[in-house]
Design an enzyme around this catalytic site. Structure first.
Site, PDB file in Angstrom:
ATOM      1  N   ASN A 232       0.874  -1.175   0.000  1.00  0.00           N
ATOM      2  CA  ASN A 232       0.000   0.000   0.000  1.00  0.00           C
ATOM      3  C   ASN A 232       0.908   1.220   0.000  1.00  0.00           C
ATOM      4  O   ASN A 232       1.432   1.608   1.042  1.00  0.00           O
ATOM      5  CB  ASN A 232      -0.912  -0.015   1.226  1.00  0.00           C
ATOM      6  CG  ASN A 232      -1.881   1.163   1.260  1.00  0.00           C
ATOM      7  OD1 ASN A 232      -1.787   2.084   0.444  1.00  0.00           O
ATOM      8  ND2 ASN A 232      -2.798   1.148   2.210  1.00  0.00           N
TER       9      ASN A 232
ATOM     10  N   LYS B 267       3.216   0.787   3.230  1.00  0.00           N
ATOM     11  CA  LYS B 267       2.823  -0.251   4.178  1.00  0.00           C
ATOM     12  C   LYS B 267       2.912  -1.593   3.456  1.00  0.00           C
ATOM     13  O   LYS B 267       2.570  -1.687   2.268  1.00  0.00           O
ATOM     14  CB  LYS B 267       1.390  -0.034   4.672  1.00  0.00           C
ATOM     15  CG  LYS B 267       1.179   1.260   5.441  1.00  0.00           C
ATOM     16  CD  LYS B 267      -0.286   1.412   5.822  1.00  0.00           C
ATOM     17  CE  LYS B 267      -0.546   2.727   6.523  1.00  0.00           C
ATOM     18  NZ  LYS B 267      -1.984   2.910   6.838  1.00  0.00           N
TER      19      LYS B 267
ATOM     20  N   ARG C  77      -2.564  -2.124  -3.543  1.00  0.00           N
ATOM     21  CA  ARG C  77      -3.751  -1.292  -3.391  1.00  0.00           C
ATOM     22  C   ARG C  77      -3.641  -0.133  -4.377  1.00  0.00           C
ATOM     23  O   ARG C  77      -2.655   0.602  -4.390  1.00  0.00           O
ATOM     24  CB  ARG C  77      -3.849  -0.736  -1.977  1.00  0.00           C
ATOM     25  CG  ARG C  77      -5.070   0.156  -1.792  1.00  0.00           C
ATOM     26  CD  ARG C  77      -4.947   1.070  -0.596  1.00  0.00           C
ATOM     27  NE  ARG C  77      -6.132   1.903  -0.449  1.00  0.00           N
ATOM     28  CZ  ARG C  77      -6.158   3.058   0.191  1.00  0.00           C
ATOM     29  NH1 ARG C  77      -5.050   3.529   0.746  1.00  0.00           N
ATOM     30  NH2 ARG C  77      -7.265   3.753   0.281  1.00  0.00           N
TER      31      ARG C  77
ATOM     32  N   HIS D  93     -12.661   2.988  -0.333  1.00  0.00           N
ATOM     33  CA  HIS D  93     -12.636   2.003   0.763  1.00  0.00           C
ATOM     34  C   HIS D  93     -13.311   0.694   0.341  1.00  0.00           C
ATOM     35  O   HIS D  93     -13.829  -0.057   1.170  1.00  0.00           O
ATOM     36  CB  HIS D  93     -13.343   2.533   2.018  1.00  0.00           C
ATOM     37  CG  HIS D  93     -12.681   3.702   2.653  1.00  0.00           C
ATOM     38  ND1 HIS D  93     -13.397   4.721   3.262  1.00  0.00           N
ATOM     39  CD2 HIS D  93     -11.375   4.042   2.794  1.00  0.00           C
ATOM     40  CE1 HIS D  93     -12.565   5.618   3.743  1.00  0.00           C
ATOM     41  NE2 HIS D  93     -11.321   5.231   3.466  1.00  0.00           N
TER      42      HIS D  93
ATOM     43  N   LEU E  96     -15.351   3.882   9.571  1.00  0.00           N
ATOM     44  CA  LEU E  96     -15.069   5.127  10.275  1.00  0.00           C
ATOM     45  C   LEU E  96     -13.624   5.148  10.750  1.00  0.00           C
ATOM     46  O   LEU E  96     -13.284   4.616  11.804  1.00  0.00           O
ATOM     47  CB  LEU E  96     -16.022   5.294  11.466  1.00  0.00           C
ATOM     48  CG  LEU E  96     -17.520   5.139  11.175  1.00  0.00           C
ATOM     49  CD1 LEU E  96     -18.329   5.324  12.446  1.00  0.00           C
ATOM     50  CD2 LEU E  96     -17.965   6.116  10.094  1.00  0.00           C
ATOM     51  N   GLY E  97     -12.768   5.757   9.956  1.00  0.00           N
ATOM     52  CA  GLY E  97     -11.391   6.002  10.336  1.00  0.00           C
ATOM     53  C   GLY E  97     -11.133   7.486  10.205  1.00  0.00           C
ATOM     54  O   GLY E  97     -12.060   8.297  10.323  1.00  0.00           O
TER      55      GLY E  97
ATOM     56  N   GLY F  37     -10.347   8.758   7.410  1.00  0.00           N
ATOM     57  CA  GLY F  37     -11.261   8.833   6.282  1.00  0.00           C
ATOM     58  C   GLY F  37     -12.467   7.991   6.624  1.00  0.00           C
ATOM     59  O   GLY F  37     -12.339   6.966   7.300  1.00  0.00           O
TER      60      GLY F  37
ATOM     61  N   ARG G  42     -11.487  15.986   6.493  1.00  0.00           N
ATOM     62  CA  ARG G  42     -12.291  16.301   5.311  1.00  0.00           C
ATOM     63  C   ARG G  42     -13.693  16.714   5.726  1.00  0.00           C
ATOM     64  O   ARG G  42     -14.272  16.170   6.659  1.00  0.00           O
ATOM     65  CB  ARG G  42     -12.372  15.099   4.363  1.00  0.00           C
ATOM     66  CG  ARG G  42     -11.033  14.647   3.819  1.00  0.00           C
ATOM     67  CD  ARG G  42     -11.217  13.437   2.914  1.00  0.00           C
ATOM     68  NE  ARG G  42      -9.945  12.799   2.620  1.00  0.00           N
ATOM     69  CZ  ARG G  42      -9.743  11.485   2.604  1.00  0.00           C
ATOM     70  NH1 ARG G  42     -10.755  10.667   2.862  1.00  0.00           N
ATOM     71  NH2 ARG G  42      -8.560  10.986   2.327  1.00  0.00           N
TER      72      ARG G  42
ATOM     73  N   ARG H 106     -10.378   9.882  20.230  1.00  0.00           N
ATOM     74  CA  ARG H 106     -10.075   9.660  21.644  1.00  0.00           C
ATOM     75  C   ARG H 106      -9.835  10.981  22.364  1.00  0.00           C
ATOM     76  O   ARG H 106     -10.319  11.185  23.495  1.00  0.00           O
ATOM     77  CB  ARG H 106      -8.850   8.755  21.775  1.00  0.00           C
ATOM     78  CG  ARG H 106      -9.071   7.334  21.293  1.00  0.00           C
ATOM     79  CD  ARG H 106      -7.775   6.602  21.104  1.00  0.00           C
ATOM     80  NE  ARG H 106      -6.948   7.236  20.062  1.00  0.00           N
ATOM     81  CZ  ARG H 106      -5.811   6.735  19.596  1.00  0.00           C
ATOM     82  NH1 ARG H 106      -5.355   5.591  20.093  1.00  0.00           N
ATOM     83  NH2 ARG H 106      -5.125   7.371  18.661  1.00  0.00           N
TER      84      ARG H 106
ATOM     85  N   GLY I 143     -14.810   3.233  14.192  1.00  0.00           N
ATOM     86  CA  GLY I 143     -15.944   2.313  14.237  1.00  0.00           C
ATOM     87  C   GLY I 143     -15.712   1.116  15.127  1.00  0.00           C
ATOM     88  O   GLY I 143     -16.619   0.648  15.819  1.00  0.00           O
ATOM     89  N   GLU I 144     -14.480   0.611  15.147  1.00  0.00           N
ATOM     90  CA  GLU I 144     -14.163  -0.570  15.939  1.00  0.00           C
ATOM     91  C   GLU I 144     -13.901  -0.255  17.404  1.00  0.00           C
ATOM     92  O   GLU I 144     -14.101  -1.110  18.273  1.00  0.00           O
ATOM     93  CB  GLU I 144     -12.934  -1.276  15.353  1.00  0.00           C
ATOM     94  CG  GLU I 144     -13.166  -1.860  13.970  1.00  0.00           C
ATOM     95  CD  GLU I 144     -11.874  -2.320  13.317  1.00  0.00           C
ATOM     96  OE1 GLU I 144     -10.920  -2.658  14.055  1.00  0.00           O
ATOM     97  OE2 GLU I 144     -11.808  -2.335  12.078  1.00  0.00           O
ATOM     98  N   ASN I 145     -13.444   0.973  17.687  1.00  0.00           N
ATOM     99  CA  ASN I 145     -12.924   1.259  19.031  1.00  0.00           C
ATOM    100  C   ASN I 145     -13.688   2.299  19.840  1.00  0.00           C
ATOM    101  O   ASN I 145     -13.472   2.414  21.040  1.00  0.00           O
ATOM    102  CB  ASN I 145     -11.464   1.712  18.915  1.00  0.00           C
ATOM    103  CG  ASN I 145     -10.576   0.616  18.359  1.00  0.00           C
ATOM    104  OD1 ASN I 145     -10.451  -0.452  18.951  1.00  0.00           O
ATOM    105  ND2 ASN I 145      -9.976   0.859  17.205  1.00  0.00           N
TER     106      ASN I 145
ATOM    107  N   GLU J 125      -8.237  -4.975   5.214  1.00  0.00           N
ATOM    108  CA  GLU J 125      -8.074  -4.657   3.803  1.00  0.00           C
ATOM    109  C   GLU J 125      -6.898  -5.408   3.186  1.00  0.00           C
ATOM    110  O   GLU J 125      -6.948  -5.806   2.020  1.00  0.00           O
ATOM    111  CB  GLU J 125      -7.905  -3.148   3.629  1.00  0.00           C
ATOM    112  CG  GLU J 125      -9.158  -2.376   4.026  1.00  0.00           C
ATOM    113  CD  GLU J 125      -8.963  -0.875   4.006  1.00  0.00           C
ATOM    114  OE1 GLU J 125      -9.171  -0.272   2.941  1.00  0.00           O
ATOM    115  OE2 GLU J 125      -8.599  -0.309   5.061  1.00  0.00           O
TER     116      GLU J 125
END
Length: 429
Positions: free
Chosen positions: A22, A29, A107, A196, A225-226, A228, A257, A300, A348-350, A400
């Site tokens: 990526n 990455k 990617r 995404h 939800l990150g 982005g 954004r 956070r 979204g996860e946390n 991903e």
């Protein structure tokens, strides 16, 4: 440079490893996966490429406790970055020259309308990806650089592009078209593409598994939800609507954004504030969203400030959640029947407060969150709605890189199962 054909029965065909790359504008990455059991052999990140303070973080996962190694110092360009990553992999016996490496999956953010599936990269494919740079100026150039660098290192291997936009090409024309002059839109390829896509594909499929059903049996709203952020409406495994558009700017409130905004704001800023097109671009993409609203784009930190009574942080949070509710409601109408609303990616996860607030008040849509289940932190897919809820609410960690590896290996491994030659370089389109 067009790779040579990969022959049936060759070492490359029998190989079972996939390297996923990526490439960003100043970072790479990477993950190396063993497709026998879809396990990770190593993960890594090269960041701040081109700066004096470049850094490489590499974590081998082949035995014992994972211990991250770090390199610091200038890494001049993407070629040097990938060479350094290859050296780290080689130090763990996982070198890129290994006959066990089947392919490299890349990617690629924008594939336009042509690339609807993973595609073996040829000169023709690269040319088309370059033609899409005007609609993805921040992403496609970096993706191309990563591809060319990897090709130079392993010209004999299939290089596969997996496109962020591909999953969304199933949108019906009435959802993908903007209501502007058709000739102008077609001439400049202006339409809604969505992004995404690898995340939305993976998460919608895993959500169906969580419900004990096949993707074809369920309708799902996915909220990625990150920093982005994007939403999608997935009906029977196919995307029918998504929040991002021509670019990743449209849709939800994001870290930096703006998301949805009256297009006339840009004219107003140009005419009244005297801002240039580039300045407006930077404002909407890099200085807006949560950062523009309250000075922080880390959820956070925003929640910490809210707990301390910070009104700007509270307003930013409310705006963020309000936009989420609008999309949940809109996509419920688009789908007609919703089986699950699924949260994924970093926020979204946390963030239990985001999930709770986004679903609060939507009981008439069959949506309820169980406070106890929502508070549980886990890296596993899980339901956070009570058993009596008409619509499931779930958290599904996205993956991903695994999705890219799966799509890459499925493409290059197709001939092995069919007993055919794999014409490396052929467009799978």
């Amino acid at each position: 440079m067009t790779p040579t054909p990969m022959k049936e029965g060759s070492a490359a065909v029998q190989a079972r490893r996939v390297l996923v790359l990526n490439s960003g504008s100043s970072s790479v990455k990477y993950q190396l996966l063993d497709m026998n059991d879809r396990s990770r052999l190593a993960i890594g990140l090269v960041e701040r490429i081109g700066e004096e303070t470049s850094r490489l973080l590499h974590t081998p996962l082949t035995g014992g406790d994972a211990e991250t190694r770090e390199r610091t110092g200038r890494i001049a360009d993407h070629a040097a970055a990938l060479k350094a990553a290859a050296e780290e992999l080689a130090a763990d016996g996982l070198g890129l020259d290994s006959p066990e490496l089947a392919a490299i999956g890349h990617r690629v953010v924008h594939g336009g309308l042509r690339f609807t599936r993973p595609t073996v990269i040829t000169d023709e494919v690269l040319t088309e990806i370059e033609r899409l740079v005007p609609v993805a100026p921040l992403h496609n150039p970096a993706n191309i650089t990563g591809i060319r660098t990897a090709q130079a290192l392993r010209p004999d291997l299939p290089q596969v592009a997996v496109f962020d936009t591909a999953f969304h090409t199933t949108m019906p024309e009435y959802a993908a078209r903007y209501a502007i002059d058709v000739e102008t839109a077609d001439a400049h390829r202006i339409r809604r593409y969505g992004f995404h896509g690898t995340s939305h594909a993976y998460v919608s499929r895993k959500a169906a598994e969580l419900l004990g059903r096949t993707p074809e049996e369920v309708n799902v709203i996915v909220l990625h939800l990150g920093n982005g952020a994007s939403a999608s409406a997935v009906a029977a495994g196919r995307c029918v609507e998504t929040s991002m558009g021509l670019t990743p700017l449209e849709g939800l409130v994001m870290g930096t954004r703006s998301g949805d905004i009256d297009p006339a704001v840009t004219f107003h800023l140009k005419r009244v504030a005297g801002m240039s097109t580039d300045e407006i671009d930077v404002l909407l993409n890099k200085k807006s969203g949560l950062l523009g609203l309250c000075g922080d784009n880390d959820m956070r930190e925003i929640r910490r400030r809210i707990d301390e009574g910070d009104e700007r942080a509270a307003l930013a949070f409310d705006i963020y959640v309000h936009r989420l509710k609008k999309y949940i409601g809109a996509y419920s109408a688009v789908l007609g029947r919703v089986d699950a609303v699924v949260f994924t990616a970093g926020v979204g996860e946390n963030s239990a407060p985001v999930r709770e607030a986004a679903i609060a008040g939507l009981e008439e849509l069959g949506l309820v969150v169980d406070a106890g289940l929502n508070a549980v932190r886990s890296g596993e897919p899980r339901l956070i709605s009570p058993n009596y809820a008409r619509v499931a609410v779930a958290v599904v960690p996205t993956d991903e890189e695994l999705e890219i590896a799966d799509q890459t290996f499925a493409l290059v491994g197709r001939a092995e199962s069919a007993g055919q030659e794999v014409p490396v370089g052929q467009v799978d389109n």
